[in-house]
Design a protein around this motif. Structure first.
Motif, mmCIF file in Angstrom:
data_model
loop_
_atom_site.group_PDB
_atom_site.id
_atom_site.type_symbol
_atom_site.label_atom_id
_atom_site.label_comp_id
_atom_site.label_asym_id
_atom_site.label_seq_id
_atom_site.Cartn_x
_atom_site.Cartn_y
_atom_site.Cartn_z
ATOM 1 N N UNK A 160 0.829 -1.207 0.000
ATOM 2 C CA UNK A 160 0.000 0.000 0.000
ATOM 3 C C UNK A 160 0.861 1.253 0.000
ATOM 4 N N UNK A 161 0.450 2.247 -0.753
ATOM 5 C CA UNK A 161 1.163 3.525 -0.794
ATOM 6 C C UNK A 161 0.196 4.610 -0.345
ATOM 7 N N UNK A 162 0.577 5.358 0.671
ATOM 8 C CA UNK A 162 -0.292 6.378 1.228
ATOM 9 C C UNK A 162 -0.114 7.692 0.478
ATOM 10 N N UNK A 163 -1.219 8.305 0.113
ATOM 11 C CA UNK A 163 -1.190 9.555 -0.626
ATOM 12 C C UNK A 163 -0.992 10.752 0.284
ATOM 13 N N UNK A 164 -1.107 11.992 -0.274
ATOM 14 C CA UNK A 164 -0.866 13.215 0.503
ATOM 15 C C UNK A 164 -1.866 13.432 1.638
ATOM 16 N N UNK A 165 -3.038 12.818 1.553
ATOM 17 C CA UNK A 165 -4.019 12.930 2.635
ATOM 18 C C UNK A 165 -3.919 11.753 3.598
ATOM 19 N N UNK A 166 -3.877 10.548 3.044
ATOM 20 C CA UNK A 166 -3.858 9.347 3.886
ATOM 21 C C UNK A 166 -2.593 9.258 4.733
ATOM 22 N N UNK A 167 -1.452 9.705 4.187
ATOM 23 C CA UNK A 167 -0.192 9.623 4.930
ATOM 24 C C UNK A 167 -0.233 10.392 6.244
ATOM 25 N N UNK A 168 -0.549 11.706 6.200
ATOM 26 C CA UNK A 168 -0.629 12.460 7.459
ATOM 27 C C UNK A 168 -1.701 11.938 8.416
ATOM 28 N N UNK A 169 -2.842 11.495 7.881
ATOM 29 C CA UNK A 169 -3.898 10.958 8.745
ATOM 30 C C UNK A 169 -3.396 9.700 9.461
ATOM 31 N N UNK A 170 -2.692 8.841 8.727
ATOM 32 C CA UNK A 170 -2.139 7.625 9.331
ATOM 33 C C UNK A 170 -1.125 7.971 10.419
ATOM 34 N N UNK A 171 -0.287 8.965 10.182
ATOM 35 C CA UNK A 171 0.696 9.383 11.182
ATOM 36 C C UNK A 171 0.018 9.904 12.445
ATOM 37 N N UNK A 172 -1.015 10.731 12.257
ATOM 38 C CA UNK A 172 -1.741 11.265 13.411
ATOM 39 C C UNK A 172 -2.428 10.133 14.181
ATOM 40 N N UNK A 173 -3.075 9.219 13.446
ATOM 41 C CA UNK A 173 -3.773 8.111 14.100
ATOM 42 C C UNK A 173 -2.795 7.217 14.869
ATOM 43 N N UNK A 174 -1.626 6.937 14.277
ATOM 44 C CA UNK A 174 -0.634 6.092 14.943
ATOM 45 C C UNK A 174 -0.146 6.753 16.230
ATOM 46 N N UNK A 175 0.091 8.070 16.189
ATOM 47 C CA UNK A 175 0.578 8.758 17.384
ATOM 48 C C UNK A 175 -0.513 8.913 18.438
ATOM 49 N N UNK A 176 -1.762 9.093 18.007
ATOM 50 C CA UNK A 176 -2.853 9.145 18.980
ATOM 51 C C UNK A 176 -3.081 7.782 19.620
ATOM 52 N N UNK A 177 -2.864 6.725 18.859
ATOM 53 C CA UNK A 177 -2.913 5.379 19.429
ATOM 54 C C UNK A 177 -1.895 5.256 20.548
ATOM 55 N N UNK A 178 -0.673 5.748 20.308
ATOM 56 C CA UNK A 178 0.372 5.720 21.331
ATOM 57 C C UNK A 178 -0.035 6.559 22.537
ATOM 58 N N UNK A 179 -0.674 7.715 22.291
ATOM 59 C CA UNK A 179 -1.139 8.572 23.385
ATOM 60 C C UNK A 179 -2.132 7.812 24.274
ATOM 61 N N UNK A 180 -3.138 7.222 23.661
ATOM 62 C CA UNK A 180 -4.162 6.516 24.445
ATOM 63 C C UNK A 180 -3.570 5.310 25.176
ATOM 64 N N UNK A 181 -2.636 4.610 24.536
ATOM 65 C CA UNK A 181 -1.989 3.486 25.209
ATOM 66 C C UNK A 181 -1.108 3.976 26.355
ATOM 67 N N UNK A 182 -0.311 5.011 26.087
ATOM 68 C CA UNK A 182 0.656 5.485 27.073
ATOM 69 C C UNK A 182 0.039 6.061 28.323
ATOM 70 N N UNK A 183 -1.188 6.574 28.213
ATOM 71 C CA UNK A 183 -1.834 7.153 29.383
ATOM 72 C C UNK A 183 -2.666 6.114 30.134
ATOM 73 N N UNK A 184 -2.743 4.904 29.606
ATOM 74 C CA UNK A 184 -3.632 3.913 30.214
ATOM 75 C C UNK A 184 -2.978 2.534 30.331
ATOM 76 N N UNK A 185 -3.110 1.724 29.313
ATOM 77 C CA UNK A 185 -2.695 0.331 29.410
ATOM 78 C C UNK A 185 -1.189 0.166 29.584
ATOM 79 N N UNK A 186 -0.397 1.113 29.092
ATOM 80 C CA UNK A 186 1.050 1.013 29.280
ATOM 81 C C UNK A 186 1.425 0.944 30.747
ATOM 82 N N UNK A 187 1.232 2.044 31.499
ATOM 83 C CA UNK A 187 1.613 2.000 32.918
ATOM 84 C C UNK A 187 0.618 1.276 33.821
#
Length: 471
Positions: free
Chosen positions: A364-391
């Motif tokens: 899969x190749x991410x376009x100019x819209x999908x690429x940034x959205x995927x980056x934001x979603x991946x980092x928000x996933x880390x945010x939700x994990x890091x504030x909860x299930x991680x610690x």
């Protein structure tokens, strides 16, 4: 491994600076846990090219440390009950040290796996010893925050290892390019771990033994001296008395103690197993073990992939600080619920993006819209994990089990956590080759399961003393 009861009839007057210093040194095992687990991220593509391996064996090599970690977690508590908590920390530090050097000088793929397993044993031991030791020396009023230092150590270790990976790759012009003494950059990525391993070993010589272990060994005066330094003389005397009282009614934990009517185990043991497995089945470590390869596979350059990975690890550190600030105020269970809901949404978003992206040469190749959205979603996933299930998983496992089964239950939960980590890590290359949309859809499903599991099975432990935990 059992924990020290925290109930006392005397007001605590903790020596906060001393307790914090000791807890930080213990949590340095978590730092090495994170460093050792994530350091391979920057080396994956170079290792694949160096040894000419396919995705299956490559996934096994990345995950091999986790098999050692499962063994270390399972047996670490028993060894610590026999030798003491601090000596086992020293053993873990030595394992990290020899693994770092071994991985850096290997000449075959098989020896790389061997040395990764050795380091993994150190990871497993550290993952159990740090929260157990901290729970045994920490006053109840700050036990949650100090227990969260384990996860802070892990995320800082991840960040530093990925930052070092990026720096060495940039210095050499690529992870597979030679650097100092003719050794490729990926080898130096592993050997750099020797520095924090030595720091952990030195630090372990500066902290006291667990009061609980000292009392169990008939060294009550030494335990009282340690607790006097940490909490004051009156509180220390009362805690030693309570430890002695508890030990008189306890016997060494056995696996048979975990038996119950709920599919052969006590319900609280199943809760621990569920927490340990679901923390991994949401796929968090795919982000930290494979993110460079992942982002390169969807069109980003190697340099950009390193940058993205470092930014993600910084995000993880920041939200872990937030979690430590919130754990006593908001509560463990509520943070788990918030995290599960957010992870489900973000992982679902990633699944849709990867499943609908156009394919070029099967990827899969991410376009100019999908690429940034995927980056934001991946980092928000880390945010939700890091504030909860991680610690929160580590905090809950350190305190949720009754004293009489805590050692055995912690060993089982720790073993399950590492096996779940191994399963996710070893299957990702094949899943990604088949469909990234499928892989992230699977992780989104488990995030939803984690939400339902928390609602139905997890109870709040905030403010409850260790002595009051029930089956």
């Amino acid at each position: 491994m059992s924990h020290d009861p925290s109930t006392t009839g005397v007001a605590e007057r903790p020596n906060k600076s001393a307790v914090l210093r000791i807890s930080i040194i213990a949590a340095f095992g978590g730092f090495l846990f994170g460093y050792d687990s994530a350091v391979i991220n920057g080396a994956v593509s170079a290792i694949q090219e160096e040894f000419g391996v396919s995705p299956g064996p490559l996934g096994f090599a990345v995950a091999s440390a986790l098999l050692g970690a499962a063994a270390g977690a399972f047996f670490g508590g028993r060894i610590a009950d026999r030798l003491g908590r601090v000596p086992v920390m020293k053993i873990a530090a030595v394992l990290f040290l020899v693994s770092a050097i071994g991985c850096g000088v290997v000449e075959s793929f098989e020896w790389l796996i061997f040395w990764r397993v050795v380091g993994g044993v150190g990871v497993g031991v550290a993952s159990i010893i740090a929260p157990a030791y901290i729970a045994e020396i920490a006053p109840a009023s700050v036990r949650g925050r100090l227990g969260s230092l384990q996860q802070m150590g892990i995320v800082l270790g991840i960040f530093i290892s990925l930052a070092v990976d990026a720096w060495l790759a940039a210095l050499a012009g690529g992870s597979g390019e030679p650097l100092w003494w003719g050794l490729e950059a990926w080898r130096w990525m592993f050997m750099a771990e020797a520095v924090p391993a030595l720091a952990y070993l030195i630090g372990a010589f500066t902290i006291p033994e667990s009061p609980r272990y000292l009392v169990a060994e008939g060294r009550a005066d030494e335990a009282r001296a340690v607790l006097t330094d940490l909490q004051g003389e009156a509180s220390a005397t009362e805690r030693v008395r309570l430890i002695q009282q508890t030990l008189r009614t306890e016997r060494k934990p056995r696996m048979s103690d975990l038996k119950g009517r709920m599919a052969g185990l006590k319900p609280i043991v199943w809760v621990g197993i569920g927490l340990a497995a679901l923390q991994q089945f949401v796929g968090i470590n795919v982000i930290f073990y494979y993110s460079n390869v992942l982002w390169q596979s969807v069109g980003f350059t190697e340099a950009d992939s390193f940058t993205i990975t470092v930014i993600t690890s910084v995000t993880n550190v920041v939200v872990t600080v937030v979690a430590i600030a919130l754990v006593e105020r908001v509560g463990r269970r509520r943070l788990l619920l918030i995290g599960s809901g957010g992870m489900t949404l973000m992982l679902g978003t990633l699944a849709v993006i990867f499943a609908t992206a156009p394919l070029v040469d099967g990827a899969p190749v991410l376009g100019p819209t999908a690429g940034p959205v995927a980056l934001v979603a991946a980092n928000l996933f880390v945010v939700f994990f890091g504030v909860s299930w991680g610690p929160m998983m580590w905090v809950l496992l350190g305190e949720m089990f009754p004293n009489q089964i805590r050692g055995a239950a912690l060993a089982v939960a720790g073993f399950v956590q590492w096996i779940a980590n191994w399963v996710v890590t070893v299957t990702f290359p094949a899943l990604a080759a088949a469909s990234l949309g499928l892989a992230y859809g699977l992780y989104a499903f488990f995030a939803l399961v984690s939400l339902l599991f928390t609602i139905r099975m997890v109870r709040e432990t905030t403010g409850i003393e260790l002595e009051d935990m029930a089956d």
